[in-house]
Design a protein around this motif. Structure first.
Motif, PDB file in Angstrom:
ATOM      1  N   UNK A 102       0.831  -1.209   0.000  1.00 24.44           N
ATOM      2  CA  UNK A 102       0.000   0.000   0.000  1.00 24.44           C
ATOM      3  C   UNK A 102       0.860   1.252   0.000  1.00 24.44           C
ATOM      4  N   UNK A 103       1.865   1.294   0.878  1.00 26.69           N
ATOM      5  CA  UNK A 103       2.717   2.481   0.983  1.00 26.69           C
ATOM      6  C   UNK A 103       3.469   2.715  -0.324  1.00 26.69           C
ATOM      7  N   UNK A 104       3.992   1.642  -0.906  1.00 25.18           N
ATOM      8  CA  UNK A 104       4.711   1.790  -2.169  1.00 25.18           C
ATOM      9  C   UNK A 104       3.799   2.270  -3.290  1.00 25.18           C
ATOM     10  N   UNK A 105       2.611   1.671  -3.391  1.00 29.36           N
ATOM     11  CA  UNK A 105       1.710   2.023  -4.492  1.00 29.36           C
ATOM     12  C   UNK A 105       1.242   3.471  -4.384  1.00 29.36           C
ATOM     13  N   UNK A 106       0.957   3.916  -3.177  1.00 30.68           N
ATOM     14  CA  UNK A 106       0.536   5.312  -2.988  1.00 30.68           C
ATOM     15  C   UNK A 106       1.678   6.253  -3.346  1.00 30.68           C
ATOM     16  N   UNK A 121      -7.392   6.423  -3.572  1.00 29.62           N
ATOM     17  CA  UNK A 121      -6.945   5.209  -2.888  1.00 29.62           C
ATOM     18  C   UNK A 121      -8.146   4.493  -2.290  1.00 29.62           C
ATOM     19  N   UNK A 122      -8.321   3.227  -2.661  1.00 24.20           N
ATOM     20  CA  UNK A 122      -9.458   2.448  -2.163  1.00 24.20           C
ATOM     21  C   UNK A 122      -9.144   1.797  -0.819  1.00 24.20           C
ATOM     22  N   UNK A 123     -10.213   1.480  -0.064  1.00 22.39           N
ATOM     23  CA  UNK A 123     -10.136   0.735   1.201  1.00 22.39           C
ATOM     24  C   UNK A 123      -9.439   1.508   2.314  1.00 22.39           C
ATOM     25  N   UNK A 124      -9.749   2.790   2.424  1.00 21.51           N
ATOM     26  CA  UNK A 124      -9.184   3.621   3.484  1.00 21.51           C
ATOM     27  C   UNK A 124     -10.066   3.679   4.727  1.00 21.51           C
ATOM     28  N   UNK A 129     -12.124  -4.296  12.991  1.00 21.36           N
ATOM     29  CA  UNK A 129     -10.741  -4.707  13.216  1.00 21.36           C
ATOM     30  C   UNK A 129     -10.359  -5.918  12.366  1.00 21.36           C
ATOM     31  N   UNK A 130     -11.291  -6.841  12.169  1.00 19.38           N
ATOM     32  CA  UNK A 130     -10.999  -8.023  11.384  1.00 19.38           C
ATOM     33  C   UNK A 130     -10.638  -7.643   9.950  1.00 19.38           C
ATOM     34  N   UNK A 131     -11.387  -6.732   9.362  1.00 19.59           N
ATOM     35  CA  UNK A 131     -11.114  -6.299   7.986  1.00 19.59           C
ATOM     36  C   UNK A 131      -9.799  -5.547   7.873  1.00 19.59           C
ATOM     37  N   UNK A 132      -9.308  -5.020   9.005  1.00 28.43           N
ATOM     38  CA  UNK A 132      -8.069  -4.252   9.013  1.00 28.43           C
ATOM     39  C   UNK A 132      -6.873  -5.105   9.419  1.00 28.43           C
ATOM     40  N   UNK A 133      -6.985  -6.411   9.302  1.00 27.73           N
ATOM     41  CA  UNK A 133      -5.866  -7.293   9.611  1.00 27.73           C
ATOM     42  C   UNK A 133      -4.690  -6.979   8.691  1.00 27.73           C
ATOM     43  N   UNK A 134      -3.486  -6.848   9.210  1.00 29.83           N
ATOM     44  CA  UNK A 134      -2.347  -6.513   8.343  1.00 29.83           C
ATOM     45  C   UNK A 134      -1.926  -7.634   7.400  1.00 29.83           C
ATOM     46  N   UNK A 135      -2.379  -8.869   7.661  1.00 30.75           N
ATOM     47  CA  UNK A 135      -2.054 -10.000   6.799  1.00 30.75           C
ATOM     48  C   UNK A 135      -3.272 -10.392   5.976  1.00 30.75           C
ATOM     49  N   UNK A 136      -3.025 -10.969   4.819  1.00 31.14           N
ATOM     50  CA  UNK A 136      -4.096 -11.302   3.885  1.00 31.14           C
ATOM     51  C   UNK A 136      -5.151 -12.208   4.504  1.00 31.14           C
ATOM     52  N   UNK A 137      -6.413 -11.872   4.240  1.00 33.38           N
ATOM     53  CA  UNK A 137      -7.553 -12.685   4.645  1.00 33.38           C
ATOM     54  C   UNK A 137      -8.477 -12.850   3.443  1.00 33.38           C
ATOM     55  N   UNK A 141     -11.488  -7.840   3.242  1.00 32.25           N
ATOM     56  CA  UNK A 141     -10.154  -7.479   3.720  1.00 32.25           C
ATOM     57  C   UNK A 141      -9.720  -6.145   3.137  1.00 32.25           C
ATOM     58  N   UNK A 142      -9.624  -5.154   4.015  1.00 31.61           N
ATOM     59  CA  UNK A 142      -9.089  -3.845   3.635  1.00 31.61           C
ATOM     60  C   UNK A 142      -7.629  -3.712   4.052  1.00 31.61           C
ATOM     61  N   UNK A 143      -7.203  -4.616   4.944  1.00 27.29           N
ATOM     62  CA  UNK A 143      -5.830  -4.587   5.407  1.00 27.29           C
ATOM     63  C   UNK A 143      -5.475  -3.279   6.089  1.00 27.29           C
ATOM     64  N   UNK A 144      -4.237  -2.855   5.896  1.00 23.52           N
ATOM     65  CA  UNK A 144      -3.768  -1.623   6.543  1.00 23.52           C
ATOM     66  C   UNK A 144      -3.453  -0.537   5.502  1.00 23.52           C
ATOM     67  N   UNK A 145      -4.166  -0.585   4.398  1.00 27.94           N
ATOM     68  CA  UNK A 145      -4.062   0.504   3.423  1.00 27.94           C
ATOM     69  C   UNK A 145      -4.413   1.832   4.075  1.00 27.94           C
ATOM     70  N   UNK A 146      -5.390   1.808   4.991  1.00 32.99           N
ATOM     71  CA  UNK A 146      -5.782   3.046   5.677  1.00 32.99           C
ATOM     72  C   UNK A 146      -4.582   3.670   6.395  1.00 32.99           C
ATOM     73  N   UNK A 147      -3.749   2.846   7.019  1.00 38.37           N
ATOM     74  CA  UNK A 147      -2.594   3.376   7.756  1.00 38.37           C
ATOM     75  C   UNK A 147      -1.541   3.924   6.796  1.00 38.37           C
TER      76      UNK A 147
END
Length: 234
Positions: A102-106, A121-124, A129-137, A141-147
């Motif tokens: 996410x950081x690289x793409x942005x 940027x999508x999924x911000x 909390x489950x959708x914001x898991x830093x590892x793939x689900x 799954x929005x992961x930590x793109x928001x961060x």
């Protein structure tokens, strides 16, 4: 029963293109993200291109992929002579939602967007909390793109940005055009210094980051309702 309108990331790109006269488009996504490229093409962007990484299978929409990578490394795509040094009015990012991707793409999207253009940027806005898991689900799954998004905009405080409360949150980063815009954004940056320091204190602790995010997401994201945005940008 009244039918609720559903506004998605393609609508937001379309609204920005009409309001600001943005005519060229690049999409950065993976085989499991994006899924709105056909709608972007219908909006009439020229050129309308996409870079797909983690490309495990051809896209279901049947449209060509301009730049592709089978894994997470996009260096060869960025160095392609058709892309290197090129800029676009809108760069839409729907990354693999780890922090690193996410950081690289942005960062790369902002480098390639034209002055006066926008990175979307999508999924911000992960819903839980489950959708914001830093590892793939699998599944939601929005992961930590928001961060990665918040880190980028608060780490570059002279930028103007806002986030549309639609389709899991669509962040919009506006690239300044001209000295007046840069001065205006620099003055705005002085007012968000405290927020930046508060956010920086969470560091790389994803649990603490999500707690802070949920407690203060309206300020961190500069969250706006799509219907209000649509009225303002007409």
């Amino acid at each position: 029963m009244m039918m609720l309108e559903y506004w998605n990331k393609a609508h937001i790109c379309g609204l920005l293109s009409v309001r600001f006269g943005l005519t060229s488009y690049l999409e950065i996504n993976t085989s499991t993200t994006g899924f709105r490229y056909a709608e972007a093409r219908q909006l009439g962007f020229q050129p309308c291109m996409r870079l797909v990484y983690r490309a495990t299978e051809p896209p279901l929409d049947g449209f060509p992929v301009d730049f592709t990578s089978a894994d997470e490394d996009i260096a060869a795509c960025l160095n392609d002579t058709r892309l290197k040094g090129r800029t676009f009015d809108i760069v839409f990012v729907d990354p693999h939602h780890t922090y690193e991707c996410s950081a690289r793409d942005i960062r790369e999207a902002f480098r390639m967007v034209s002055p006066g253009g926008a990175v979307v940027v999508h999924d911000c806005l992960p819903p839980n909390r489950s959708a914001a898991n830093p590892s793939f689900l699998h599944g939601e799954w929005c992961g930590v793109t928001y961060k990665a998004y918040i880190d980028f905009v608060l780490g570059n405080p002279d930028l103007d940005y806002f986030t549309v409360d639609a389709d899991y949150g669509c962040g919009v980063i506006l690239k300044p055009k001209g000295t007046r815009a840069k001065i205006k954004n620099w003055l705005r940056a002085r007012r968000v210094r405290k927020l930046k320091d508060e956010w920086r204190s969470v560091g790389d602790d994803f649990d603490a980051a999500f707690d802070k995010f949920m407690a203060d997401k309206t300020r961190l994201l500069r969250l706006v309702d799509f219907s209000l945005l649509r009225r303002k940008l007409r």
